[in-house]
Write a protein that holds these residues in place. Structure first.
Motif, short mmCIF file in Angstrom:
data_model
loop_
_atom_site.label_atom_id
_atom_site.label_comp_id
_atom_site.label_asym_id
_atom_site.label_seq_id
_atom_site.Cartn_x
_atom_site.Cartn_y
_atom_site.Cartn_z
N LYS A 6 0.66 -1.19 0.30
CA LYS A 6 -0.08 0.52 0.52
C LYS A 6 0.99 1.47 -0.47
N ARG A 7 0.67 2.20 -0.65
CA ARG A 7 0.75 3.40 -0.78
C ARG A 7 0.52 4.57 -0.84
N VAL A 23 5.74 4.63 0.64
CA VAL A 23 5.20 2.84 0.90
C VAL A 23 4.73 3.10 2.22
N VAL A 24 3.50 2.51 2.35
CA VAL A 24 3.11 2.09 3.69
C VAL A 24 3.25 1.40 4.14
N LEU A 25 3.15 -0.51 3.30
CA LEU A 25 3.39 -1.52 3.35
C LEU A 25 3.56 -1.73 2.23
N THR A 74 -3.16 1.49 8.77
CA THR A 74 -2.76 0.60 7.87
C THR A 74 -2.79 -0.34 7.14
N LEU A 75 -2.31 -1.35 8.10
CA LEU A 75 -2.44 -2.66 7.42
C LEU A 75 -3.73 -2.80 8.28
N GLN A 100 -9.73 -0.29 2.94
CA GLN A 100 -8.71 0.72 2.72
C GLN A 100 -8.37 -0.40 1.59
N ARG A 101 -8.17 -0.01 -0.10
CA ARG A 101 -7.46 -1.76 -0.90
C ARG A 101 -6.66 -1.92 -0.40
#
Length: 250
Positions: free
Chosen positions: A17-18, A23-25, A50-51, A59-60
Motif C-alpha cells: 500500500k502506498r 510506501v506504507v505497506l 493501515t494494515l 482501504q484497498r
C-alpha cells in the motif's frame, strides 16, 4: 509464519500500500489463526493502522491479497467483510451520540450481525453484560466517559458476532486501572474463541492479552514471535528508541 491458533483464519499475502510516493505497506505477509490473539506494535508511521484498515476492507491494497477463511476477500468492502465475520473497534470511538448504549449495540447486532427481533435483543443483552455496560444501557452514548465509550466501541463490534476482532489502540487514554479492566474484558472475549488482532502503544498492556507479537517499522515486519522476546529484540528497540539502550517493555 506462525499459526499458533491452528487453521489460518485471516491472512495478508504480499500486501502493498502506498500513498503517493510514500510506501506504507511493503509486501506484508501475516497469518492469524482461528482463536489466536496477535498484537502489532511499532513506532508512529510503521503502517500498523493501515494494515488493520486493509484487513477490515476500508482501504484497498495496491498489491497482494487478503484472505479470510481461505477465501480471497481483497475486493470485498468493509460492510460485507463485517457480515462475513471481521469486526473492528476504532481508536477513537465512533458511536451514534444521540442514541442510547442499547440502541448503539442493537445497530451492530442488526446491521452487522443480521439478527432480527428477539434474537437481536438477546444478542445485545449478552454483549452489554460481556462488556459491563448493562447498567448504562439507557444512557446516551454522548454522556459516557472515555472508558465506557471504549467499552461501547468494543460492544458494537462484538454485537456483529465476529470470528475475528480488529482492535486499534483501544487502550489509548485510559489509566492503568482502566486498561487492566479492558484487558480482562478482552480475555473474556477470547474465551469465546474470537480471534484478535490488537494494535497498541501501551505495550505492557498488550503483552498481557496476546500470545504472538508482530513488530513493524517502515511498512515491513521486523520481528515476530513471543511477545517478551520480540520487545527485547535489538532491531525492535532501535525502531522505538533509536538505540539499543533498553527495551520499551520490562
Amino acid at each position: 509464519m506462525t499459526e499458533a491458533g491452528g487453521t489460518a483464519l485471516l491472512a495478508a499475502v504480499g500486501v502493498k500500500k502506498r500513498f503517493g510516493a510514500l510506501v506504507v505497506l511493503d509486501g506484508i505477509d501475516v497469518t492469524v489463526g482461528a482463536g489466536e490473539a496477535v498484537g502489532i506494535v511499532g513506532p508512529n508511521g510503521a503502517g500498523k493502522t493501515t494494515l488493520l484498515s486493509v484487513f477490515a476492507g476500508s482501504q484497498r491494497p495496491d498489491g497482494g491479497e487478503i484472505r479470510f477463511g481461505g477465501r480471497d476477500v481483497t475486493s470485498v468492502g468493509p460492510a460485507a467483510r463485517c457480515r462475513l465475520g471481521i469486526g473492528r473497534a476504532h481508536q477513537v470511538p465512533k458511536p451514534f451520540g444521540g442514541m442510547t448504549v442499547f440502541e448503539n449495540v442493537l445497530v451492530g447486532a442488526s446491521a452487522g450481525g443480521r439478527r432480527r427481533g428477539k434474537d437481536a435483543y438477546r444478542q445485545v443483552v449478552q454483549v452489554l453484560d460481556q462488556c459491563e455496560l448493562t447498567g448504562l444501557a439507557n444512557r446516551t452514548a454522548e454522556s459516557l466517559g472515555l472508558l465506557h465509550r471504549k467499552r461501547l466501541e468494543l460492544a458494537r463490534a462484538l454485537a456483529t458476532s465476529p470470528q475475528i476482532l480488529l482492535l486499534d489502540e483501544i487502550g489509548a487514554g485510559l489509566t492503568d486501572e482502566e486498561a487492566a479492566q479492558l484487558v480482562a474484558t478482552i480475555r473474556e472475549v477470547r474465551s469465546r474463541e474470537v480471534a484478535i488482532v490488537w494494535i497498541e502503544h501501551i505495550v505492557h498492556v498488550l503483552v498481557q492479552a496476546v500470545e504472538r507479537l508482530i513488530a513493524m517499522d517502515g511498512g515491513r515486519i521486523i520481528a515476530e514471535g513471543d511477545p517478551h522476546a520480540v520487545m527485547k529484540n535489538a532491531t525492535v528497540i532501535d525502531a522505538y528508541l533509536g538505540s539499543t539502550a533498553g527495551s520499551p517493555v520490562a
